[in-house]
Enzyme design. Structure first.
Site, PDB file in Angstrom:
ATOM      1  N   HIS A  68       3.711  -2.305   0.167  1.00  0.00           N
ATOM      2  CA  HIS A  68       2.987  -3.503   0.635  1.00  0.00           C
ATOM      3  C   HIS A  68       1.791  -3.799  -0.260  1.00  0.00           C
ATOM      4  O   HIS A  68       1.304  -4.911  -0.305  1.00  0.00           O
ATOM      5  CB  HIS A  68       2.527  -3.341   2.089  1.00  0.00           C
ATOM      6  CG  HIS A  68       1.389  -2.383   2.261  1.00  0.00           C
ATOM      7  ND1 HIS A  68       1.573  -1.017   2.212  1.00  0.00           N
ATOM      8  CD2 HIS A  68       0.058  -2.586   2.439  1.00  0.00           C
ATOM      9  CE1 HIS A  68       0.381  -0.431   2.359  1.00  0.00           C
ATOM     10  NE2 HIS A  68      -0.544  -1.342   2.500  1.00  0.00           N
ATOM     11  N   LYS A  97      -3.493   6.536   5.142  1.00  0.00           N
ATOM     12  CA  LYS A  97      -4.783   7.010   4.647  1.00  0.00           C
ATOM     13  C   LYS A  97      -5.443   5.927   3.790  1.00  0.00           C
ATOM     14  O   LYS A  97      -6.620   5.609   3.964  1.00  0.00           O
ATOM     15  CB  LYS A  97      -4.523   8.265   3.814  1.00  0.00           C
ATOM     16  CG  LYS A  97      -5.729   9.061   3.484  1.00  0.00           C
ATOM     17  CD  LYS A  97      -5.346  10.270   2.652  1.00  0.00           C
ATOM     18  CE  LYS A  97      -4.521  11.254   3.463  1.00  0.00           C
ATOM     19  NZ  LYS A  97      -4.385  12.534   2.769  1.00  0.00           N
ATOM     20  N   LYS A 109       4.238  10.321  -2.703  1.00  0.00           N
ATOM     21  CA  LYS A 109       3.970  11.751  -2.865  1.00  0.00           C
ATOM     22  C   LYS A 109       5.066  12.334  -3.732  1.00  0.00           C
ATOM     23  O   LYS A 109       6.177  11.823  -3.755  1.00  0.00           O
ATOM     24  CB  LYS A 109       3.983  12.465  -1.509  1.00  0.00           C
ATOM     25  CG  LYS A 109       3.170  13.742  -1.504  1.00  0.00           C
ATOM     26  CD  LYS A 109       1.676  13.429  -1.464  1.00  0.00           C
ATOM     27  CE  LYS A 109       0.839  14.678  -1.470  1.00  0.00           C
ATOM     28  NZ  LYS A 109      -0.569  14.387  -1.186  1.00  0.00           N
TER      29      LYS A 109
END
Length: 474
Positions: A68, A97, A109
């Site tokens: 996004h 976060k 990640k």
């Protein structure tokens, strides 16, 4: 390996359950909520590396949870335990976060299945460069695409290797150094990055301790860190700096838990000394005046005001949660409290300061580093002297109109202009304070009981706004 796979799955399930309980307060379209929750893309790769004349196959993974906002952002961990569900869970957390602290990135990640403690530097460099190359081939890394950072088992050294590999392939790209953050300062890194997560943990705890409403009846006495007893799990980058900044503000570090065991001293442990002791002797145990805990998990249940789990996920679970004596659990690590443990702790009136807010200092300063790389100039370079000149004129005017002169020390303090480290720290402090109050406002408006649910909800709403404004292609 089977056991770890369950850990990873449990971690991912627990992140999804936290998401679902927050999403139940949201008015967003269920389809948008489903998109916000899902991992957008998962890339797994196996590549050969020659180690001591033998060929070994190494497995790497990169998960981009949300697009996004671009680039996506998240660390790379090196561990034999790396597992797809764990990486997905961490990527998912990264999305929320970033949104909580208004960093305009999507979450990602990565992980490489290798033991950094038993591998030679040469092997680590080969594996790092090869993994970077695999990401480059698939267009999964770049300053506007996906920007990795250090995590468990990696550091600035590995980030420099990735940046160098990227620059080799993208020769002449002025923004190339922005392809990773957490680099050494000489290689386009930023001052203040190494302590950023721990400093953010400190700012977050400090802010929570000023919150009289939240801490009513918890028996924590006066606000502020002065005299608060803290136990830290993990003396890595996050735990060490969090403990150090809390200690500098008057807290007493009574316990430190590590893999090999833990130490406890009600009179307080000097964090720097303990770190030095562990570096020199290879173990935290047998530190002067401290009691040894052979099983460091027991130390988590010792008496303290604040517990900072700053190691790995799933450390507080349904079996030990009933015995935790801390009044505040401050999540330095990602996902250290399982869903079941959270329910038990909240019922017992323990305040949990959640990871997606509390350890976001790392990604906040990574964002500053990325901005520095795109602008190709260090913060403060243009303005520091100009600021000092204007302060100097002001001080001179005050001195001449009052007829009193300041001491050289006072003068120097008043005149000082902002350099990179002070700008980074003030930006981080401002971010942590603002985000805390946003979360608390949501708690009050929606009558939510936990900081975590409120933090997830603020993040979900911000991401929802992005999706609604962007529309959906095609």
């Amino acid at each position: 390996m089977g056991n770890n796979h369950n850990e990873g799955k449990r971690f991912l399930d627990s992140v999804h359950q936290f998401f679902d309980s927050a999403a139940s307060y949201s008015k967003l379209d269920p389809g948008i909520l489903a998109q916000i929750k899902a991992c957008n893309s998962v890339y797994k790769v196996s590549f050969p590396v020659e180690i001591d004349g033998k060929v070994e196959v190494v497995e790497g993974i990169r998960v981009q949870h949300s697009h996004h906002k671009l680039p996506s952002k998240g660390g790379i961990r090196y561990s034999i335990q790396v597992d797809e569900d764990e990486v997905k869970a961490l990527a998912t957390l990264m999305t929320f976060k970033c949104a909580v602290v208004d960093v305009p990135f999507g979450g990602a990640k990565g992980g490489v299945k290798i033991n950094p403690r038993t591998s030679s530097v040469k092997t680590l460099e080969k594996v790092t460069r090869r993994f970077a190359t695999e990401l480059i081939k698939k267009n999964l890394i770049g300053p506007g695409i996906d920007v990795p950072a250090p995590d468990y088992g990696t550091g600035s050294r590995e980030m420099a290797w990735i940046a160098d590999t990227y620059q080799t392939f993208k020769y002449g790209d002025a923004n190339a150094l922005g392809c990773v953050t957490g680099k050494p300062v000489g290689q386009g890194g930023i001052r203040g990055r190494s302590e950023a997560t721990g400093l953010g943990v400190y700012f977050g705890i400090r802010e929570a301790l000023l919150d009289k409403e939240l801490l009513k009846g918890k028996g924590l006495g006066s606000s502020g860190l002065e005299g608060k007893r803290i136990i830290v799990q993990g003396l890595g980058n996050v735990g060490y700096h969090a403990a150090l900044f809390c200690q500098q503000d008057g807290a007493i570090i009574t316990g430190i838990a590590e893999r090999e065991g833990g130490i406890f001293d009600p009179n307080g442990i000097d964090v720097k000394e303990a770190f030095k002791h562990r570096t020199e002797s290879g173990s935290i145990l047998n530190f002067k005046n401290a009691k040894n805990f052979e099983n460091s998990a027991e130390l988590l249940e010792a008496d303290c005001d604040i517990l900072i789990p700053a190691a790995l996920e799933n450390q507080l679970h349904k079996d030990n949660a009933p015995h935790i004596k801390a009044k505040i659990v401050a999540e330095g690590a990602n996902g250290p409290v399982t869903r079941n443990a959270e329910e038990i702790l909240l019922q017992r009136g323990v305040v949990i300061i959640p990871d997606l807010y509390l350890n976001a200092g790392g990604v906040t300063v990574s964002y500053f580093e990325w901005l520095k790389n795109l602008s190709n100039v260090r913060f403060g370079r243009m303005g520091k002297r100009a600021e000092e000149a204007s302060h100097r004129r002001l001080v001179n005017a005050i001195e001449s109109s009052s007829g009193k002169s300041l001491s050289p020390q006072e003068r120097a303090l008043l005149i000082q202009g902002a350099d990179e480290i002070s700008l980074v720290r003030s930006g981080l402090e401002d971010t942590m304070i603002n985000a805390y109050h946003e979360i608390r406002d949501v708690m009050d408006q929606q009558k939510i009981q936990s900081l975590r649910t409120a933090a997830f909800l603020t993040a979900i709403e911000k991401i929802g706004v992005s999706y609604e404004a962007l529309g959906i292609f095609p």
